[in-house]
Design an enzyme around this catalytic site. Structure first.
Site, PDB file in Angstrom:
ATOM      1  N   GLY A  69     -21.243  94.110  58.666  1.00 42.70           N
ATOM      2  CA  GLY A  69     -21.147  94.154  60.112  1.00 42.70           C
ATOM      3  C   GLY A  69     -19.705  94.045  60.580  1.00 42.70           C
ATOM      4  N   THR A  70     -18.918  93.218  59.897  1.00 42.51           N
ATOM      5  CA  THR A  70     -17.507  93.078  60.259  1.00 42.51           C
ATOM      6  C   THR A  70     -16.767  94.388  60.064  1.00 42.51           C
ATOM      7  OG1 THR A  70     -17.433  90.711  59.768  1.00 42.51           O
ATOM      8  CG2 THR A  70     -15.356  91.908  59.641  1.00 42.51           C
ATOM      9  N   GLN A 177     -26.801  90.004  66.469  1.00 41.58           N
ATOM     10  CA  GLN A 177     -27.792  88.948  66.623  1.00 41.58           C
ATOM     11  C   GLN A 177     -29.093  89.424  67.265  1.00 41.58           C
ATOM     12  OE1 GLN A 177     -27.795  85.945  65.429  1.00 41.58           O
ATOM     13  NE2 GLN A 177     -25.715  85.992  64.610  1.00 41.58           N
ATOM     14  N   SER A 194     -25.555  94.119  61.669  1.00 36.88           N
ATOM     15  CA  SER A 194     -25.426  93.622  60.300  1.00 36.88           C
ATOM     16  C   SER A 194     -26.797  93.289  59.740  1.00 36.88           C
ATOM     17  CB  SER A 194     -24.534  92.371  60.278  1.00 36.88           C
ATOM     18  OG  SER A 194     -24.299  91.927  58.971  1.00 36.88           O
ATOM     19  N   ALA A 195     -27.142  93.867  58.603  1.00 43.10           N
ATOM     20  CA  ALA A 195     -28.507  93.783  58.078  1.00 43.10           C
ATOM     21  C   ALA A 195     -28.937  92.369  57.715  1.00 43.10           C
ATOM     22  CB  ALA A 195     -28.649  94.700  56.860  1.00 43.10           C
ATOM     23  N   HIS A 196     -28.030  91.547  57.209  1.00 38.72           N
ATOM     24  CA  HIS A 196     -28.473  90.219  56.756  1.00 38.72           C
ATOM     25  C   HIS A 196     -28.822  89.297  57.919  1.00 38.72           C
ATOM     26  CE1 HIS A 196     -24.785  87.684  57.429  1.00 38.72           C
ATOM     27  NE2 HIS A 196     -24.245  88.881  57.539  1.00 38.72           N
ATOM     28  N   CYS A 320     -14.639  70.518  63.359  1.00 40.13           N
ATOM     29  CA  CYS A 320     -14.517  69.922  62.036  1.00 40.13           C
ATOM     30  C   CYS A 320     -15.345  70.643  60.985  1.00 40.13           C
ATOM     31  CB  CYS A 320     -14.944  68.459  62.091  1.00 40.13           C
ATOM     32  SG  CYS A 320     -16.589  68.234  62.760  1.00 40.13           S
TER      33      CYS A 320
END
Length: 460
Positions: A69-70, A177, A194-196, A320
């Site tokens: 996807g990136t 998403q 993005s498939a995952h 954090c």
């Protein structure tokens, strides 16, 4: 173990697993070759492209598969900017876009271009008219996610798309998403996913570019995927991605209703069960499976570790827990608490009993973490005749500066101030957020010999 981090990566869907295993035997050859094995692989690739295009809402020849996807986002941004370079080198994006979009914008700026970030409200949504006002004569591309990856808020894509079309600016929608839950509203020019995120295998991204959009792929030319995604196609993974997308979309309406009810329960129960907790994101215009809340006086990393020990896998936008130790840009843009942040994103099939157990465990875990940090366990004491105070929290990381502020705010009269000295970047965000939650006045930030001085006036 209850896995509640589907927004990061959803478990592999059973249909994806079946398709992946089957296509390992059939889709290993080069789909560009004319011999039998190549033709068979090519047919699998074509069928996957048609299925994915149907789900996206575009023509098959408008869609290519990328390695992630990136990669799809970076290819979309660079290709659209290059294709419209005669118009200008200005990019418009929302302040809460995925980091892949922000990195692409930073690369544009480093190369001499410019970008405008459109702010969001406290729910994480952009104002469509405000987005439209950011468009300029030299704007080459606009970017807007369909739904936010950290808080689930849906964006007004259709309204923004109309404004972009009127201005002659193509709109890139990051649908990573939301695509598994339904089609993105029309009007977009480019779309990535993005498939995952929907239960497909990792390593498969989608990039759709409408016909008529000026697009010039960057980098060395390649004959694969219309020149937009170089390299040999991972056909088994592509087939599994398309098959799982079709499967989850068939289940989406019923599963969305079921998961939304579970998320509604979390949204209602967390503020009731956990003192000083705030649910963030839009309560209505949101993804059905995702909820994010922040707990005052809590170290997010410790909270996530303790929930993991209790067999719950959740994530956080807290500073954090990120690899850079900087506050979440999404929570920062919204103006909400960045520490003690928990994102729960339920995968398909999550049982109601798992959510019930999470709500049983959470209050005790938060209370234990607060106790370790010395957080105030009771409301602030009655005002005492004390002058304004200075709290030295230099060298201490949030939420400690906020905890120290909460401990002493009741020691000054109404109208007096507490000044917190802190050198942790998160204090700049969390002290104003604490004031918003506790109905105190954030006066502002002043320079100090070390770090900064944050001034708070007691109102109640």
């Amino acid at each position: 173990m209850s896995y509640f981090d589907a927004a990061s990566s959803a478990p592999l869907h059973p249909v994806a697993r079946q398709a992946l295993l089957a296509s390992l035997d059939e889709g290993w050859a080069d789909p560009a070759r004319l011999y039998r094995e190549g033709r068979r692989a090519g047919m699998l690739l074509d069928a996957a492209r048609e299925a994915a295009a149907e789900a996206v809402g575009c023509r098959p020849d408008e869609l290519v598969f990328t390695s992630s996807g990136t990669r799809a986002v970076h290819t979309a941004v660079s290709g659209a900017l290059s294709g419209r370079r005669r118009v200008g080198r200005h990019l418009v994006l929302s302040a809460v876009e995925h980091s892949s979009v922000l990195h692409a914008a930073a690369a544009l700026e480093a190369a001499g271009g410019s970008f405008t970030e459109v702010p969001v409200d406290r729910t994480g949504a952009v104002d469509a008219s405000g987005f439209g006002r950011a468009l300029r004569a030299d704007t080459a591309l606009a970017c807007l996610q369909s739904a936010n990856h950290e808080v689930g808020t849906e964006q007004p894509v259709a309204a923004v798309a109309e404004l972009c079309a009127a201005a002659g600016v193509p709109l890139l929608v990051d649908a990573a998403q939301s695509l598994g839950w339904g089609p993105v509203p029309g009007g977009w020019s480019l779309l990535t996913a993005s498939a995952h995120k929907w239960g497909g295998p990792a390593g498969v991204g989608l990039l759709a570019v409408r016909k008529g959009v000026r697009f010039a792929p960057q980098g060395p030319a390649d004959e694969r995927e219309s020149g937009r995604a170089p390299g040999f196609e991972n056909i088994p993974a592509v087939v599994a991605a398309a098959a799982s997308l079709r499967a989850v979309r068939a289940e989406a309406e019923a599963e969305a209703a079921r998961l939304r009810a579970l998320v509604d329960r979390i949204r209602a129960e967390v503020p009731r069960l956990v003192p000083d907790a705030e649910v963030v994101g839009d309560p209505e215009r949101r993804l059905p499976h995702l909820v994010t809340f922040s707990c005052l006086y809590v170290d997010g990393e410790t909270l996530l570790h303790e929930l993991d020990r209790a067999d719950f896998s959740v994530s956080s936008g807290s500073s954090c827990t990120s690899s850079t130790l900087t506050p979440s840009h999404v929570l920062k843009a919204m103006g909400v608490l960045t520490e003690g942040n928990v994102r729960v994103s339920l995968p398909t099939g999550t049982a109601a009993a798992e959510v019930d157990r999470f709500l049983e465990v959470l209050p005790g875990v938060v209370a234990e973490v607060r106790l370790r940090l010395g957080a105030p366990a009771a409301p602030a004491p009655s005002p005492a005749p004390s002058a304004s105070l200075v709290v030295d929290s230099l060298g201490r990381r949030c939420p400690v500066p906020v905890i120290e502020l909460a401990k002493v705010i009741g020691e000054v009269p109404v109208g007096a101030t507490v000044t917190v000295l802190a050198d942790d970047e998160a204090a700049r965000l969390d002290i104003p957020a604490w004031c918003e939650m506790r109905e105190q006045e954030y006066v502002g930030e002043e320079p100090a010999d070390r770090g900064s001085a944050y001034v708070v006036r007691r109102l109640t």
